[in-house]
Design a protein around this motif. Structure first.
Motif, PDB file in Angstrom:
ATOM      1  N   ASP A  31       4.068  19.142 -17.806  1.00  0.00           N
ATOM      2  CA  ASP A  31       5.046  18.557 -18.731  1.00  0.00           C
ATOM      3  C   ASP A  31       4.526  18.605 -20.161  1.00  0.00           C
ATOM      4  N   MET A  32       3.233  18.276 -20.303  1.00  0.00           N
ATOM      5  CA  MET A  32       2.688  18.221 -21.656  1.00  0.00           C
ATOM      6  C   MET A  32       2.593  19.600 -22.280  1.00  0.00           C
ATOM      7  N   ILE A  33       2.282  20.596 -21.455  1.00  0.00           N
ATOM      8  CA  ILE A  33       2.235  21.964 -22.001  1.00  0.00           C
ATOM      9  C   ILE A  33       3.611  22.359 -22.539  1.00  0.00           C
ATOM     10  N   VAL A  34       4.653  22.103 -21.742  1.00  0.00           N
ATOM     11  CA  VAL A  34       5.998  22.491 -22.171  1.00  0.00           C
ATOM     12  C   VAL A  34       6.414  21.715 -23.428  1.00  0.00           C
ATOM     13  N   SER A  35       6.160  20.401 -23.421  1.00  0.00           N
ATOM     14  CA  SER A  35       6.542  19.605 -24.589  1.00  0.00           C
ATOM     15  C   SER A  35       5.774  20.032 -25.828  1.00  0.00           C
ATOM     16  N   PHE A  39       7.173  21.436 -29.308  1.00  0.00           N
ATOM     17  CA  PHE A  39       6.775  20.863 -30.586  1.00  0.00           C
ATOM     18  C   PHE A  39       6.394  21.972 -31.573  1.00  0.00           C
ATOM     19  N   LEU A  40       5.608  22.943 -31.083  1.00  0.00           N
ATOM     20  CA  LEU A  40       5.229  24.058 -31.950  1.00  0.00           C
ATOM     21  C   LEU A  40       6.455  24.845 -32.385  1.00  0.00           C
ATOM     22  N   LEU A  41       7.372  25.045 -31.433  1.00  0.00           N
ATOM     23  CA  LEU A  41       8.600  25.771 -31.741  1.00  0.00           C
ATOM     24  C   LEU A  41       9.379  25.055 -32.849  1.00  0.00           C
TER      25      LEU A  41
ATOM     26  N   SER B  40      11.160  15.873 -18.644  1.00  0.00           N
ATOM     27  CA  SER B  40      10.230  15.230 -19.578  1.00  0.00           C
ATOM     28  C   SER B  40      10.334  15.873 -20.948  1.00  0.00           C
ATOM     29  N   ALA B  41      10.667  17.185 -20.973  1.00  0.00           N
ATOM     30  CA  ALA B  41      10.846  17.846 -22.272  1.00  0.00           C
ATOM     31  C   ALA B  41      12.029  17.228 -23.020  1.00  0.00           C
ATOM     32  N   SER B  42      13.104  16.904 -22.275  1.00  0.00           N
ATOM     33  CA  SER B  42      14.255  16.250 -22.907  1.00  0.00           C
ATOM     34  C   SER B  42      13.842  14.908 -23.481  1.00  0.00           C
ATOM     35  N   LEU B  43      13.043  14.166 -22.706  1.00  0.00           N
ATOM     36  CA  LEU B  43      12.559  12.860 -23.184  1.00  0.00           C
ATOM     37  C   LEU B  43      11.728  13.038 -24.446  1.00  0.00           C
ATOM     38  N   PHE B  44      10.853  14.024 -24.412  1.00  0.00           N
ATOM     39  CA  PHE B  44      10.007  14.290 -25.584  1.00  0.00           C
ATOM     40  C   PHE B  44      10.876  14.570 -26.816  1.00  0.00           C
ATOM     41  N   LEU B  45      11.901  15.432 -26.628  1.00  0.00           N
ATOM     42  CA  LEU B  45      12.765  15.767 -27.763  1.00  0.00           C
ATOM     43  C   LEU B  45      13.533  14.539 -28.256  1.00  0.00           C
ATOM     44  N   PHE B  46      13.952  13.684 -27.318  1.00  0.00           N
ATOM     45  CA  PHE B  46      14.650  12.460 -27.724  1.00  0.00           C
ATOM     46  C   PHE B  46      13.733  11.596 -28.588  1.00  0.00           C
ATOM     47  N   VAL B  47      12.467  11.478 -28.170  1.00  0.00           N
ATOM     48  CA  VAL B  47      11.527  10.680 -28.950  1.00  0.00           C
ATOM     49  C   VAL B  47      11.317  11.310 -30.327  1.00  0.00           C
ATOM     50  N   MET B  48      11.182  12.651 -30.360  1.00  0.00           N
ATOM     51  CA  MET B  48      11.034  13.338 -31.653  1.00  0.00           C
ATOM     52  C   MET B  48      12.237  13.060 -32.548  1.00  0.00           C
ATOM     53  N   HIS B  89      16.903  18.633 -37.487  1.00  0.00           N
ATOM     54  CA  HIS B  89      17.996  19.616 -37.398  1.00  0.00           C
ATOM     55  C   HIS B  89      17.817  20.538 -36.184  1.00  0.00           C
ATOM     56  N   TRP B  90      16.624  21.131 -36.080  1.00  0.00           N
ATOM     57  CA  TRP B  90      16.395  22.058 -34.968  1.00  0.00           C
ATOM     58  C   TRP B  90      16.191  21.315 -33.653  1.00  0.00           C
ATOM     59  N   GLY B  91      15.687  20.093 -33.745  1.00  0.00           N
ATOM     60  CA  GLY B  91      15.512  19.283 -32.542  1.00  0.00           C
ATOM     61  C   GLY B  91      16.844  19.053 -31.848  1.00  0.00           C
ATOM     62  N   ALA B  92      17.911  18.893 -32.646  1.00  0.00           N
ATOM     63  CA  ALA B  92      19.241  18.670 -32.074  1.00  0.00           C
ATOM     64  C   ALA B  92      19.665  19.881 -31.242  1.00  0.00           C
ATOM     65  N   THR B  93      19.495  21.064 -31.830  1.00  0.00           N
ATOM     66  CA  THR B  93      19.839  22.295 -31.124  1.00  0.00           C
ATOM     67  C   THR B  93      19.014  22.441 -29.846  1.00  0.00           C
ATOM     68  N   LEU B  94      17.707  22.236 -30.000  1.00  0.00           N
ATOM     69  CA  LEU B  94      16.804  22.407 -28.861  1.00  0.00           C
ATOM     70  C   LEU B  94      17.130  21.407 -27.760  1.00  0.00           C
ATOM     71  N   MET B  95      17.494  20.189 -28.173  1.00  0.00           N
ATOM     72  CA  MET B  95      17.763  19.150 -27.185  1.00  0.00           C
ATOM     73  C   MET B  95      19.003  19.520 -26.366  1.00  0.00           C
ATOM     74  N   VAL B  96      20.034  20.035 -27.021  1.00  0.00           N
ATOM     75  CA  VAL B  96      21.226  20.446 -26.286  1.00  0.00           C
ATOM     76  C   VAL B  96      20.859  21.548 -25.285  1.00  0.00           C
ATOM     77  N   VAL B  97      20.043  22.491 -25.731  1.00  0.00           N
ATOM     78  CA  VAL B  97      19.642  23.590 -24.848  1.00  0.00           C
ATOM     79  C   VAL B  97      18.850  23.053 -23.653  1.00  0.00           C
ATOM     80  N   VAL B  98      17.835  22.246 -23.950  1.00  0.00           N
ATOM     81  CA  VAL B  98      16.942  21.778 -22.887  1.00  0.00           C
ATOM     82  C   VAL B  98      17.691  20.869 -21.904  1.00  0.00           C
ATOM     83  N   VAL B  99      18.495  19.947 -22.434  1.00  0.00           N
ATOM     84  CA  VAL B  99      19.240  19.044 -21.560  1.00  0.00           C
ATOM     85  C   VAL B  99      20.203  19.850 -20.674  1.00  0.00           C
TER      86      VAL B  99
END
Lengths: 421, 221
Positions: A31-35, A39-41, B40-48, B89-99
């Motif tokens: 999970d951390m690798i993907v997140s 983040f880098l992206l 978890s990536a979606s959660l991470f993006l939400f926090v960002m 701005h880009w987090g919004a796009t990425l979040m839609v994609v990831v979710v």
């Protein structure tokens, strides 16, 4: 799903868990690798792509082609297939049913199997939907027309002032003068002879707030003869341009405001060295833009002499050519010196250009009226030293016509001389 | 016993840290693949989005007179303002994609079936809330794109029979897009939706921990 199926699933899942891994660290680390990758992206996108700067919202500009965020494009595109009375099917029925199905999916899909080979219907339906959404999105992206000429954008204060200066030069100079000095209006249809008070003095600058200036430009003062300039009232300027105009006026004429050094540099006439030949693109164009173009553009009273490009400056006009390379008797130069000639009266009509600016025009014409800086440099370059074995050629060639030329057509003669040492 | 251990024991006795560790972190889960990291990536993006969004509210002014200029200031005047806004701005796009991909993964691997139906329901709420965040956030910069996209976007529900015009009025807070529209989109964007999303994420994650990560179906499933 009956009890037996449920129990079977739970038992199997229990076994899968036993054979599986620990959440920490095995899953967490993936999970951390993907997140971290995301983040880098994000950092990369924010740094190298950034966010496009858009003009400020302008409720009066209905020519703007609306486009939603990309993830709503498919909806936008789908609506095109439901015109008129059917529109509500596309706007409410289809999205409503889709959302409802999404919520009810676990209850609608009663199939107890989980492997794809045993859920072909569900998989196919979803795949078609996904393909449809992707297809509609791409279709929308391809078929939406590009935005018609975006208004210029200023991001920093000095850029805003520069944009304001340009806007002022085009829209305002013909009546208010190049520096807001006012005076008698000459050569403007409908306002001929009206005398304007200055707008660059303390009377105006200390009593008009930015908002007042904005409103005056936007709505005009029609009762006093000033037309509206805002798009909302039939003018040419959007809110961003009017704001830039106000910033230019404030920072240039209000003695309490300090013009940023960068803007000051831009406003100054381009530097010209002692022996340099001025060129159109570097020296003349900025002056023309500031002092002439307000009238010398299409739709104004100007004897058809347009000055928006090099070609127009050199060749357009009822009395063309107004600029003859090397000839200080050119119409342009004589009129700058406020002579009254066949081509017209003194220019600019209300106030003479400063002598040092007229001098730039004169040096340009004398130097051969070059267009680009490169051509100017060539004209200014001292003649090459003669080669060792000098060939003396007398440059004077006299052609004497022995009989008078009679022709209704212009006579052109071309003489090519080739010298071989 | 060292001091650190003493502090830990003292806290553990009162907070139940070992219990949390056993339940949340030390649990066994089936072997899964990389597609299972998208939750978890979606959660991470939400926090960002939450963190960058909070920073943006320091300078952003939700009024038609100042919204645009406040964003120009964030982009040009505030140190690293461009970075914060760029990420948001880009987090919004990425979040839609990831979710979206997370949701498709759940569908294709049949993870919404027994016993995870409620997890799916909360997931649908989160998906729709994410899209709504995109829709409400799009207006806030108050630029041409934002203004006209929202004009059209709020017209769309207006075509529904009977209640349509009312929905459009409620969304806009009047007949046209105005300061009221911006105020309510701002409020929904930074208070209502994040509160709903945070609460729903809580339920979603509780269910994931309680029921375990679904396993990848084999031919017999």
């Amino acid at each position: 799903m009956n009890q037996e199926f449920k129990q079977k699933y739970l038992d199997k899942y229990y076994k899968a868990k036993q054979k599986g891994v620990k959440f920490f660290p095995d899953i967490i680390y993936k999970d951390m690798i993907v997140s971290f990758g995301l983040f880098l992206l994000l950092l990369g996108l924010a740094t190298f792509v950034g966010v496009a700067n858009e003009p400020k919202a302008d409720p009066s500009d209905s020519s703007y082609i609306p486009r939603p965020e990309w993830y709503f494009l498919f909806l936008f595109q789908m609506l095109k297939y439901f015109p008129g009375n059917l529109e509500w099917i596309g706007t409410t029925v289809i999205p409503g049913v889709a959302v409802l199905l999404l919520f009810l999916l676990p209850f609608v899909d009663r199939n107890p199997y989980r492997h794809w080979s045993k859920r072909k219907v569900a998989i196919s339906v979803m795949s078609v939907v996904v393909a449809g959404i992707v297809g509609l999105t791409m279709l929308a992206a391809v078929t939406t027309p590009p935005q018609t000429e975006a208004a210029p954008l200023a991001t920093s204060l000095s850029e805003q002032i520069a944009l304001g200066q340009d806007t002022y030069s085009i829209q305002c100079v013909e009546c208010h003068g190049a520096d807001g000095e006012g005076g008698e209006i000459i050569g403007v249809e409908g306002l001929e002879g009206v005398v304007l008070k200055p707008i660059n003095d303390q009377d105006v600058m200390y009593t008009f707030t930015d908002e007042t200036l904005y409103n005056v430009v936007n709505f005009g003062q029609p009762a006093q003869g000033m037309p509206p300039f805002g798009k909302a009232y039939g003018g040419e300027l959007g809110p961003g341009e009017i704001e830039a105009l106000v910033a230019f006026m404030r920072y240039t004429w209000d003695d309490r405001a300090e013009l940023p050094p960068e803007a000051e540099q831009r406003a100054a006439p381009p530097a010209l060295a002692e022996n340099e030949v001025p060129s159109y693109e570097v020296h003349i164009a900025p002056l023309v833009k500031r002092y002439c173009i307000s009238c010398h553009r299409p739709g104004k009273k100007n004897n058809n002499y347009l000055m928006q490009s090099y070609a127009e400056v050199m060749t357009s006009g009822d009395h063309a050519p107004n600029v003859v390379a090397g000839d200080l008797g050119s119409n342009l130069i004589r009129m700058l010196h406020r002579e009254e000639i066949e081509a017209g009266g003194p220019m600019p009509p209300t106030r003479a250009l400063k002598p040092e600016l007229i001098a730039i025009f004169e040096r340009w014409v004398l130097g051969g009226a070059p267009e680009t800086a490169e051509q100017a440099a060539q004209l200014a370059a001292p003649a090459l030293p003669p080669p060792a074995e000098t060939l003396q050629v007398s440059p004077v060639i006299t052609i004497t016509l022995t009989a008078p030329v009679t022709s209704p057509l212009p006579v052109t003669a071309t003489l090519t001389v080739t010298v071989t040492p | 016993m060292s001091t650190a251990q003493k502090v830990y024991t003292w806290l553990d006795e009162r907070l139940g840290l070992t219990g949390i560790y056993n339940v949340v972190l030390d649990r066994k889960v089936p072997k899964v693949n990389w597609w299972f990291t998208l939750g978890s990536a979606s959660l991470f993006l939400f926090v960002m989005q939450g963190v960058t969004g909070i920073f943006l509210t320091v300078y952003y002014v939700p009024s038609p007179d100042h919204a645009y200029d406040s964003i120009q200031y964030i982009m040009n005047g505030v140190s690293f303002g461009w970075l914060i806004r760029g990420i948001h701005h880009w987090g919004a796009t990425l979040m839609v994609v990831v979710v979206s991909i997370h949701m498709l993964r759940t569908f294709y691997l049949a993870a919404y079936k027994y016993p995870r139906e409620v997890t799916w329901l909360t997931g649908v709420v989160l998906f729709l809330a994410t899209l709504s965040m995109g829709f409400t956030g799009y207006l806030l910069p108050w630029n041409q794109r934002a203004y006209w996209a929202t004009t059209v976007g709020t017209e769309i529900p207006g075509t529904a029979p009977l209640i349509g015009p009312l929905v459009t009025r409620v969304l806009r807070g009047g007949a046209d897009l105005s300061a009221v529209t911006l105020a309510r989109f701002f409020s929904v964007h930074i208070w209502f939706l994040p509160a709903i999303i945070a609460a729903t994420i809580g339920i979603h994650i509780y269910l994931v921990i309680r029921l375990g990560i679904s396993s990848i179906p084999d031919k017999d499933d």
